[in-house]
Design a protein around this motif. Structure first.
Motif, PDB file in Angstrom:
ATOM      1  N   TYR A   1      58.858  72.357 -18.249  1.00  0.00           N
ATOM      2  CA  TYR A   1      58.440  73.060 -19.462  1.00  0.00           C
ATOM      3  C   TYR A   1      58.101  72.079 -20.579  1.00  0.00           C
ATOM      4  CZ  TYR A   1      63.416  72.173 -20.288  1.00  0.00           C
ATOM      5  OH  TYR A   1      64.646  71.575 -20.381  1.00  0.00           O
ATOM      6  N   LEU A   2      57.431  72.618 -21.600  1.00  0.00           N
ATOM      7  CA  LEU A   2      57.134  71.905 -22.839  1.00  0.00           C
ATOM      8  C   LEU A   2      57.558  72.809 -23.982  1.00  0.00           C
ATOM      9  CD1 LEU A   2      55.753  69.406 -24.162  1.00  0.00           C
ATOM     10  CD2 LEU A   2      53.636  70.757 -24.185  1.00  0.00           C
ATOM     11  N   GLY A   3      58.189  72.238 -25.011  1.00  0.00           N
ATOM     12  CA  GLY A   3      58.671  73.081 -26.095  1.00  0.00           C
ATOM     13  C   GLY A   3      58.816  72.335 -27.397  1.00  0.00           C
ATOM     14  N   VAL A   4      59.327  73.052 -28.393  1.00  0.00           N
ATOM     15  CA  VAL A   4      59.551  72.482 -29.717  1.00  0.00           C
ATOM     16  C   VAL A   4      60.921  72.927 -30.218  1.00  0.00           C
ATOM     17  CG1 VAL A   4      58.378  74.419 -30.869  1.00  0.00           C
ATOM     18  CG2 VAL A   4      58.602  72.209 -32.052  1.00  0.00           C
ATOM     19  N   LYS A   5      61.626  71.996 -30.840  1.00  0.00           N
ATOM     20  CA  LYS A   5      62.953  72.256 -31.385  1.00  0.00           C
ATOM     21  C   LYS A   5      62.924  72.086 -32.889  1.00  0.00           C
ATOM     22  CE  LYS A   5      67.801  70.790 -31.055  1.00  0.00           C
ATOM     23  NZ  LYS A   5      68.752  69.855 -30.382  1.00  0.00           N
TER      24      LYS A   5
ATOM     25  N   ALA B   1      65.090  73.623 -36.801  1.00  0.00           N
ATOM     26  CA  ALA B   1      66.356  74.142 -37.315  1.00  0.00           C
ATOM     27  C   ALA B   1      66.530  75.615 -36.992  1.00  0.00           C
ATOM     28  CB  ALA B   1      66.436  73.917 -38.824  1.00  0.00           C
ATOM     29  N   ALA B   2      65.416  76.319 -36.688  1.00  0.00           N
ATOM     30  CA  ALA B   2      65.481  77.746 -36.365  1.00  0.00           C
ATOM     31  C   ALA B   2      65.719  78.006 -34.890  1.00  0.00           C
ATOM     32  CB  ALA B   2      64.195  78.438 -36.806  1.00  0.00           C
ATOM     33  N   GLY B   3      65.762  76.966 -34.082  1.00  0.00           N
ATOM     34  CA  GLY B   3      65.997  77.135 -32.662  1.00  0.00           C
ATOM     35  C   GLY B   3      64.993  76.378 -31.822  1.00  0.00           C
ATOM     36  N   THR B   4      65.072  76.583 -30.507  1.00  0.00           N
ATOM     37  CA  THR B   4      64.206  75.888 -29.550  1.00  0.00           C
ATOM     38  C   THR B   4      63.376  76.903 -28.781  1.00  0.00           C
ATOM     39  OG1 THR B   4      65.820  74.101 -29.291  1.00  0.00           O
ATOM     40  CG2 THR B   4      64.155  74.334 -27.568  1.00  0.00           C
TER      41      THR B   4
ATOM     42  N   TYR C   1      63.577  81.270 -25.688  1.00  0.00           N
ATOM     43  CA  TYR C   1      64.075  80.973 -27.027  1.00  0.00           C
ATOM     44  C   TYR C   1      65.581  80.769 -26.975  1.00  0.00           C
ATOM     45  CZ  TYR C   1      65.842  81.493 -31.741  1.00  0.00           C
ATOM     46  OH  TYR C   1      66.523  81.270 -32.901  1.00  0.00           O
ATOM     47  N   TYR C   2      66.059  79.698 -27.624  1.00  0.00           N
ATOM     48  CA  TYR C   2      67.484  79.409 -27.750  1.00  0.00           C
ATOM     49  C   TYR C   2      67.800  79.199 -29.232  1.00  0.00           C
ATOM     50  CZ  TYR C   2      66.876  78.314 -22.794  1.00  0.00           C
ATOM     51  OH  TYR C   2      66.559  78.375 -21.455  1.00  0.00           O
ATOM     52  N   SER C   3      68.701  79.989 -29.746  1.00  0.00           N
ATOM     53  CA  SER C   3      69.053  79.859 -31.162  1.00  0.00           C
ATOM     54  C   SER C   3      69.891  78.604 -31.382  1.00  0.00           C
ATOM     55  CB  SER C   3      69.841  81.090 -31.622  1.00  0.00           C
ATOM     56  OG  SER C   3      71.185  81.013 -31.166  1.00  0.00           O
ATOM     57  N   PRO C   4      69.957  78.127 -32.629  1.00  0.00           N
ATOM     58  CA  PRO C   4      70.939  77.085 -32.927  1.00  0.00           C
ATOM     59  C   PRO C   4      72.341  77.660 -32.725  1.00  0.00           C
ATOM     60  CG  PRO C   4      69.400  77.407 -34.757  1.00  0.00           C
ATOM     61  CD  PRO C   4      69.200  78.546 -33.813  1.00  0.00           C
TER      62      PRO C   4
ATOM     63  N   ASP D   1      79.022  76.888 -34.901  1.00  0.00           N
ATOM     64  CA  ASP D   1      79.447  76.002 -33.815  1.00  0.00           C
ATOM     65  C   ASP D   1      80.099  76.783 -32.680  1.00  0.00           C
ATOM     66  OD1 ASP D   1      79.548  73.471 -32.650  1.00  0.00           O
ATOM     67  OD2 ASP D   1      81.643  73.165 -33.258  1.00  0.00           O
ATOM     68  N   LEU D   2      79.637  78.032 -32.482  1.00  0.00           N
ATOM     69  CA  LEU D   2      80.316  78.903 -31.520  1.00  0.00           C
ATOM     70  C   LEU D   2      79.384  79.806 -30.723  1.00  0.00           C
ATOM     71  CD1 LEU D   2      83.276  79.663 -30.696  1.00  0.00           C
ATOM     72  CD2 LEU D   2      83.107  81.549 -32.350  1.00  0.00           C
ATOM     73  N   ILE D   3      78.377  80.415 -31.374  1.00  0.00           N
ATOM     74  CA  ILE D   3      77.591  81.492 -30.768  1.00  0.00           C
ATOM     75  C   ILE D   3      76.119  81.086 -30.637  1.00  0.00           C
ATOM     76  CG2 ILE D   3      76.858  83.893 -31.017  1.00  0.00           C
ATOM     77  CD1 ILE D   3      79.343  84.282 -32.825  1.00  0.00           C
ATOM     78  N   THR D   4      75.500  81.426 -29.499  1.00  0.00           N
ATOM     79  CA  THR D   4      74.057  81.275 -29.347  1.00  0.00           C
ATOM     80  C   THR D   4      73.464  82.603 -28.881  1.00  0.00           C
ATOM     81  OG1 THR D   4      74.143  80.554 -27.030  1.00  0.00           O
ATOM     82  CG2 THR D   4      74.265  78.842 -28.715  1.00  0.00           C
TER      83      THR D   4
END
Length: 348
Positions: free
Chosen positions: A99-103, A105-108, A151-154, A158-161
């Motif tokens: 894959y190709l993507g972008v990361k 502060a709003a997620g990946t 899509y993966y959230s930040p 420090d606990l939930i995605t």
């Protein structure tokens, strides 16, 4: 002449130093994993051959990395290929996550081929993953899909995605009307690697991908050298319109002076796993296997692994599969399978 060579060398070093400051990679990696296996039926082995065989447990090579392209924007990439050159398969390379993507502060966001977030929600619960005792021998929708968006959230607090997979229209399958019916969602809490937290919990939903509607819950916790966990999944066929049925796993592991002792027990009532698909003899007029009523498949796996070096792990396990289902209202036993494996994994 010497000045030109020196100038070119300095320029090359500066260019590499500048790129290194902005990029993590490209990093080349790989794995070779081979096992000597004996199976009664072969339905759960990689090449589906009974007797004593050498299994290639998804050996692979790949390259991955990140690069900063603007302030707050990182390109993310991975190209990974399965390597079948050690097996009797005529195919040398097979498709894996690319894959190709972008990361930001709003997620990946990733585009390409990847495990769905439904599959990824398993965390580390699959203690015998990529072997003939993988949880996909009982449970369905363990899918790697192409032509999709992830899509993966930040990590929140420090606990939930919060994560999602959406497949494009060229992934349409029988019984799935359009791309809106092919997506997966997941929420994870904790850390599957047990570094930030000593627990991991996940909930996930799969809509239409691999022709299955399903939801699952996963939980695993670590107490010192002891880990215990479980998975519940409810699945139904989109095309067949079958009733939803359940699959359950519970397992435990104990680290005894570096030897990782493992035991896992599973029950499947849905019939979407590889074991049931292999031993179910009932087919329709087109030769397609038909999922019957009152399925009950049981799996017990015990094993151990040990890292003799950072790069090298040896392992062994015994897996037992047995079950029954109803054909025309009559209970029918499925063919049992007893599987013994010893193997070695080398990571580089």
């Amino acid at each position: 002449m010497k000045k030109s060579v020196i100038s070119a060398s300095i320029a090359s070093v500066l260019t590499l130093a500048s790129f290194g400051a902005l990029a993590d990679g490209p990093n080349f990696y790989g794995r070779l994993e081979l096992a000597l296996t004996n199976s009664d039926t072969g339905v759960t082995t990689q090449e589906r051959k009974e007797g004593t065989v050498i299994e290639n447990n998804f050996s692979l090579v790949g390259v991955k990395g990140t690069e900063t392209i603007a302030d707050g924007f990182d390109m993310v990439y991975q190209m990974e290929f399965g390597v079948e050159n050690t097996s009797s398969s005529s195919t040398i390379f097979t498709q894996r996550n690319t894959y190709l993507g972008v990361k930001t502060a709003a997620g990946t966001v990733l585009v390409g081929r990847n495990d769905t977030v439904f599959k990824q929600s398993e965390g580390a619960i699959d203690m015998f993953g990529n072997t003939n005792a993988d949880i996909d021998r009982l449970v369905g929708a363990q899918t790697r899909s192409a032509d999709g968006i992830w899509y993966y959230s930040p990590k929140i607090a420090d606990l939930i995605t919060v994560n999602a997979t959406y497949l494009m229209t060229d992934n349409n399958q029988a019984g799935v009307a359009d791309a809106d019916d092919q997506y997966a969602l997941s929420v994870t809490v904790g850390d599957k690697g047990f570094k930030a937290q000593n627990f991991y919990v996940a909930g996930a939903y799969n809509k239409g991908i691999s022709g299955i509607d399903a939801y699952r819950a996963v939980a695993q916790v670590k107490f010192g050298d002891f880990k215990v966990g479980g998975l519940f999944q409810s699945s139904e066929s989109v095309a067949a319109g079958s009733d939803a049925n359940n699959t359950y796993f519970v397992n435990a592991a104990y680290n005894l002076n570096g030897v990782n002792l493992k035991v896992q027990f599973g029950i499947d009532e849905a019939g979407f796993g590889r074991y049931y698909g292999g031993v179910n003899p009932v087919t329709d007029a087109n030769g397609t296997k038909v999922i019957q009523d009152d399925i009950s498949v049981t799996n017990l796996t015990v094993g151990a692994d040990y890292r003799i070096a950072k790069s090298t792990m040896v392992f062994a396990h015994y897996a037992m599969y047995e079950g029954e289902h109803s054909v025309a209202g009559l209970k029918t036993d499925l063919e049992d399978d007893n599987v013994f494996s010893v193997g070695v994994r080398y990571d580089f």
